[in-house]
Scaffold this motif. Sequence first.
Motif, PDB file in Angstrom:
ATOM      1  N   ASP A   6       0.111  -3.305  -8.829  1.00  0.00           N
ATOM      2  CA  ASP A   6       0.112  -1.872  -8.924  1.00  0.00           C
ATOM      3  C   ASP A   6      -0.383  -1.716  -7.682  1.00  0.00           C
ATOM      4  O   ASP A   6      -1.286  -2.277  -6.896  1.00  0.00           O
ATOM      5  CB  ASP A   6      -1.169  -1.892 -10.176  1.00  0.00           C
ATOM      6  CG  ASP A   6      -1.400  -0.341 -10.022  1.00  0.00           C
ATOM      7  OD1 ASP A   6      -1.164   0.452  -9.868  1.00  0.00           O
ATOM      8  OD2 ASP A   6      -2.385  -0.746 -11.191  1.00  0.00           O
ATOM      9  N   PRO A   7      -0.102  -0.535  -7.229  1.00  0.00           N
ATOM     10  CA  PRO A   7      -0.435  -0.550  -6.303  1.00  0.00           C
ATOM     11  C   PRO A   7      -1.930   0.397  -5.808  1.00  0.00           C
ATOM     12  O   PRO A   7      -2.584  -0.070  -4.080  1.00  0.00           O
ATOM     13  CB  PRO A   7       0.581   1.335  -5.193  1.00  0.00           C
ATOM     14  CG  PRO A   7       1.652   0.822  -6.574  1.00  0.00           C
ATOM     15  CD  PRO A   7       1.295   0.402  -7.884  1.00  0.00           C
ATOM     16  N   LEU A   8      -2.452   0.892  -6.962  1.00  0.00           N
ATOM     17  CA  LEU A   8      -3.776   1.049  -6.818  1.00  0.00           C
ATOM     18  C   LEU A   8      -4.764   0.560  -7.349  1.00  0.00           C
ATOM     19  O   LEU A   8      -5.809   0.195  -7.516  1.00  0.00           O
ATOM     20  CB  LEU A   8      -3.747   2.010  -7.974  1.00  0.00           C
ATOM     21  CG  LEU A   8      -3.250   3.269  -8.125  1.00  0.00           C
ATOM     22  CD1 LEU A   8      -2.658   4.481  -8.899  1.00  0.00           C
ATOM     23  CD2 LEU A   8      -3.476   3.921  -6.055  1.00  0.00           C
ATOM     24  N   ASP A   9      -4.299  -1.247  -7.518  1.00  0.00           N
ATOM     25  CA  ASP A   9      -5.372  -2.468  -8.125  1.00  0.00           C
ATOM     26  C   ASP A   9      -4.497  -3.827  -7.270  1.00  0.00           C
ATOM     27  O   ASP A   9      -3.740  -4.115  -7.938  1.00  0.00           O
ATOM     28  CB  ASP A   9      -5.406  -2.465  -9.372  1.00  0.00           C
ATOM     29  CG  ASP A   9      -6.142  -3.962  -9.957  1.00  0.00           C
ATOM     30  OD1 ASP A   9      -7.217  -4.171  -8.828  1.00  0.00           O
ATOM     31  OD2 ASP A   9      -6.340  -3.873 -11.054  1.00  0.00           O
ATOM     32  N   PRO A  10      -4.749  -3.817  -6.295  1.00  0.00           N
ATOM     33  CA  PRO A  10      -4.116  -5.218  -5.770  1.00  0.00           C
ATOM     34  C   PRO A  10      -4.737  -6.713  -5.585  1.00  0.00           C
ATOM     35  O   PRO A  10      -4.661  -7.403  -5.375  1.00  0.00           O
ATOM     36  CB  PRO A  10      -3.921  -4.665  -3.994  1.00  0.00           C
ATOM     37  CG  PRO A  10      -5.452  -3.601  -3.751  1.00  0.00           C
ATOM     38  CD  PRO A  10      -5.788  -3.558  -5.465  1.00  0.00           C
ATOM     39  N   SER A  11      -5.641  -6.531  -6.849  1.00  0.00           N
ATOM     40  CA  SER A  11      -6.372  -7.964  -6.826  1.00  0.00           C
ATOM     41  C   SER A  11      -5.240  -8.577  -7.854  1.00  0.00           C
ATOM     42  O   SER A  11      -6.078  -9.917  -8.291  1.00  0.00           O
ATOM     43  CB  SER A  11      -7.722  -7.621  -8.193  1.00  0.00           C
ATOM     44  OG  SER A  11      -7.375  -7.249  -8.933  1.00  0.00           O
ATOM     45  N   TRP A  12      -4.319  -8.827  -7.558  1.00  0.00           N
ATOM     46  CA  TRP A  12      -3.527  -9.398  -8.634  1.00  0.00           C
ATOM     47  C   TRP A  12      -1.784  -8.738  -8.929  1.00  0.00           C
ATOM     48  O   TRP A  12      -1.418  -8.304  -8.231  1.00  0.00           O
ATOM     49  CB  TRP A  12      -4.127  -9.659 -10.457  1.00  0.00           C
ATOM     50  CG  TRP A  12      -3.956  -7.834 -11.015  1.00  0.00           C
ATOM     51  CD1 TRP A  12      -5.615  -7.155 -10.986  1.00  0.00           C
ATOM     52  CD2 TRP A  12      -2.706  -7.106 -11.643  1.00  0.00           C
ATOM     53  NE1 TRP A  12      -4.484  -6.065 -11.690  1.00  0.00           N
ATOM     54  CE2 TRP A  12      -3.389  -6.085 -11.964  1.00  0.00           C
ATOM     55  CE3 TRP A  12      -1.425  -7.666 -11.538  1.00  0.00           C
ATOM     56  CZ2 TRP A  12      -2.410  -5.369 -12.407  1.00  0.00           C
ATOM     57  CZ3 TRP A  12      -0.235  -7.146 -12.059  1.00  0.00           C
ATOM     58  CH2 TRP A  12      -1.014  -5.807 -12.444  1.00  0.00           C
ATOM     59  N   LEU A  13      -1.254  -9.778  -8.430  1.00  0.00           N
ATOM     60  CA  LEU A  13       0.497 -10.188  -9.073  1.00  0.00           C
ATOM     61  C   LEU A  13       1.103 -10.561 -10.284  1.00  0.00           C
ATOM     62  O   LEU A  13       0.452 -11.929 -11.082  1.00  0.00           O
ATOM     63  CB  LEU A  13       0.396 -10.650  -7.868  1.00  0.00           C
ATOM     64  CG  LEU A  13       0.381  -9.939  -5.939  1.00  0.00           C
ATOM     65  CD1 LEU A  13       1.300 -10.969  -5.122  1.00  0.00           C
ATOM     66  CD2 LEU A  13       0.768  -8.012  -6.306  1.00  0.00           C
ATOM     67  N   LEU A  14       1.928 -10.365 -10.811  1.00  0.00           N
ATOM     68  CA  LEU A  14       2.686 -10.475 -11.633  1.00  0.00           C
ATOM     69  C   LEU A  14       3.575 -11.586 -11.226  1.00  0.00           C
ATOM     70  O   LEU A  14       4.640 -11.179 -10.471  1.00  0.00           O
ATOM     71  CB  LEU A  14       2.931  -9.693 -13.294  1.00  0.00           C
ATOM     72  CG  LEU A  14       1.609  -9.081 -13.517  1.00  0.00           C
ATOM     73  CD1 LEU A  14       2.386  -8.661 -15.004  1.00  0.00           C
ATOM     74  CD2 LEU A  14       0.429 -10.349 -14.130  1.00  0.00           C
ATOM     75  N   VAL A  15       3.832 -12.442 -11.109  1.00  0.00           N
ATOM     76  CA  VAL A  15       5.224 -13.403 -10.790  1.00  0.00           C
ATOM     77  C   VAL A  15       6.554 -13.666 -11.686  1.00  0.00           C
ATOM     78  O   VAL A  15       5.715 -13.874 -12.458  1.00  0.00           O
ATOM     79  CB  VAL A  15       4.361 -15.130 -10.078  1.00  0.00           C
ATOM     80  CG1 VAL A  15       5.873 -15.268  -9.379  1.00  0.00           C
ATOM     81  CG2 VAL A  15       3.582 -14.207  -9.001  1.00  0.00           C
TER      82      VAL A  15
END
Length: 737
Positions: free
Chosen positions: A539-548
Motif C-alpha cells: 500500500d503506497p500510503l502505508d509502507p509499514s508492511w509488505l505481502l510476499v
Amino acid sequence: MEKPQTIDEWAKRAARTVRTIERAIKDEGSKPSAVEGGKRLFSFGDLPTRIQKMIIDHAMPAPLDKTNSPCTALAPHSEASSRTLPEDILKNPRVQRCAAIVREADNTPHGYSRGDWIGSVALKYGISAGGVYACIARQKKYGLAGHLHTKPNRGRPKKWDEEALQFAFGLRLKHEHRKMSDKSIYKAVKAEGGRCGWKIGTYESLLGHFKRRINPLLLAYQNGGRRALDNMLPPILRTYADLGPFEIEVGDQHKWDRWVQDDETGRCFRPESYLVQDLRTRLIYGVWVGERYNGHSIGLALRQGLRQFGAFRTFYSDNGKPELSQYLNDILEEMSVYGMAVEEAIDLPIDLDAQAPEETAAVVVCNHRLAAVRNAKAKLIESTNHHLEAILRDTFRLPGNVKDIAATGEEAEIDEREIEKLKKAGKLLLFSEFVNVIFRAVNFYNTQRPHRGVWNEWDSRPRPAELTPMDCLKACLQQGWRPVRIPEEEIDLLFLAKAERTVDRGRIHFRTILGDLYEDSSEPAKLAEVHGKVTVRFDPLDPSWLLVYQDRQYICRATPVEFSSMRDMELAKRKIHEKRRLLKLYMEEYRKLTSGVPDLIEYSTRDKVHVQAQVVRPLLEFKPQEVGDPLAGQTTEQIEAQIRMHEATERSFDSGICVKVERPDGERPVFENEADRFVFLGVEEKCGRPLSEDEKTFMARFAQNVTGDVSEMYEIQISVRVEANEAGSAPRTRAAG
C-alpha cells in the motif's frame, strides 16, 4: 389523449355517415389502432385529415374565417409535418382564404350534391370549380404550407449554377480548409468555374448561400471532429432507478482547486484525487487523494469501496494511460472470479445549463481497448466533483483557492499574492490535513447533502422534502438488497500495488520512507526459506508492511527490519538470541531429516591406518629442533594412538558429530589451528575433564582475542558437541558462523 373509438362513434362526432368515414379511411389507407370484438378502433390521429377537420368543425360551429384548425395545420400523415412552416403562416391572407375555401367545400349541406356545392363555393369566392378542387388537393397533400404562394424556381440561385455552389460548399467544408478565408474559397471557385463554364455570382451572394445552406453541424464536424459534433447532438437521457446498489460504478480523476503544502518539504502543489461513485445510490464509493494519480490510485479507491460497501459488479473508467496500465489489466483478469469487471466509458455530450447532470446518461459500454475520445461533461461524477469543491469552499471554508482562469490580470495577481501570504504565515493546509478534510467532505456528501437525482427517482409516496445518497442505500436495504462481502486478504490480493523483488538471506530490499529492508518476524521465518524472485504487494500510503508471494502462493507478511544497537545491550542480546534460536531450529530440522538416511557415497577401500600415516608422515620428517615436532621421542604405539585421535577429531569436525575419544592419560591430539584446539578444550572442560595450567592459559588468552559473533559461534560449536556426547551417537548439524 382520447381512447380509440369505432367508426360509428367517429361518424356521430363528425355528423357524417358511416359510409363517408369508411370511404375516407380507404382512400388514405389509414390503419386502425386496435381490433376488439371484430370492430376496428381508430384513435383521432389515425383518422384521415379531412375527417379530423370535420370533427373539429362540428365541435366548433363558429366560422373560422381567419384561422385554421390545428389538425389541418399540422396534419400527422401529410408531407407538411416534415416541412418548415413560416412563423406567420396563419396570418398569411392567401393561406386564410384558401383554408376557408377548403373548409366550406368539405361541409356539403344536406340535399346538395358534391359537384353542385363545389360550384356554389367557387361562385362565392370568384374562382372556378377546378380552383376549389386544387385548393382541396394542395391542403390534403401539404397541409397549410400548400397554400403558400411559391414559384417553381423560388429559393434557387439565380446567378449561380448548382454545380458551382456544390463545389463551393465542398471547398468550404473540407477539413484541411478550415483555416482558409472565404475570400480565398471564392477565388478558387471562380477559377474552377472559368474552366468548367459555370455561372458564378458575386462574393456577397456566396456568403449568403453559405449562411443559408451549410448546416452548423457540418461546420462543427469540420472544425472539431467527432467530439465537436457529439457536443451539438441531443444527449441520451436515462434513469438509474432500475439499477441495483453498486451495480455500476463510475470513476474519474479530479485536480482540486486548492493549494496545499508538503508535510516534509513545505512545497506548494495542487493535490489530485480519483473518485468512484455509484450510479444507483449516488454514494461516493471510494476516493484516493495524492499528489499525482496513476493506475494504483484507481485500485486503491476501489479497494476502499470494497472494504466499506462490498463488491460492485461493473466499473467504468476513461481510457487514459493510468486506466490502461498493466496494473489495472491484471485486476481485470482477476476480478472475473468475483463477477466484477472493468470497462471503458464513452461519455455523451450534454448542455449542462439546460439539464441536470445527474439526469443524463453517464456511460455507454464499449471495448476496453477501443474507447473513443469522449466529452467529460457527460458523466454524473463530473458534477459530483464540482459539488465537493463547493463543500470545501462553503462548508469547511478552506483557504488556498486557485486563481480563476477567466479572471482578469488584476484579480489573478491578487490571488497569487494571497497564496504567498498564506504560505509565509503558515496558514496553508498541509497535505495530510487536506486529505482528512476530503474524507470528511465525502462523508458530508453521502450522509447530509440533499441530492436531487435521488429525490427524482424516489418511488414511494409521499416523498420526503430532502433525500441523501445514504437514504437511498437504506431504502434498498429495507427492500431486501444485501451487499456482497469479500475477505480483506482477497481484496488486498486484487488491488494492492505490485512489484518484483529478490530475497537476499531472508530479507527484501524495498525503498520506502521507513527503510529499505524487510523481513519476516514470525516463527518460523518463512521468508528465510525463500530464494530468488518474489512478488510483493504493498500500500503506497502505508509502507509499514509488505505481502510476499512466490508463484502466486502467499509466503508471509514482511515488516521493516529492526536494527541492532552498539549501545543498547539488551536489544543486541535479544537479536543474538533470536538468531541463535533460528540456528537451533533449523539444525534440529536438519537432524530430523537426515538421522535415518544411509550414506550412499562410495569411498576408497584403502587401509585407514595407511592413509592417516601418509597424512602424519610429513610431520615426522621435520627436524624436532627446527619445528618442535610433538612426535619426537615417542614410540610407534604412541604415534598410532595419536593417529586414531586425529581421525576421530577430523570426523567430528567434518560431520558435526562430537564423539568420545579414548586416549592415553596426559596425551592431547594434534590440532590444525588454535580455533580447533580452543573448541576441543572447551568440550573437555564442559564434560568435566580436567585441563592443565597451560591449556587454561591458552583458553583465557584465546577468549580475549575473539569477541562478538565469532565468540558466539565457538560457544554454539562447544554446546553442540557437548550435547552430542551426552546423547551418545545422535547426529548434530554443525553450526555456521
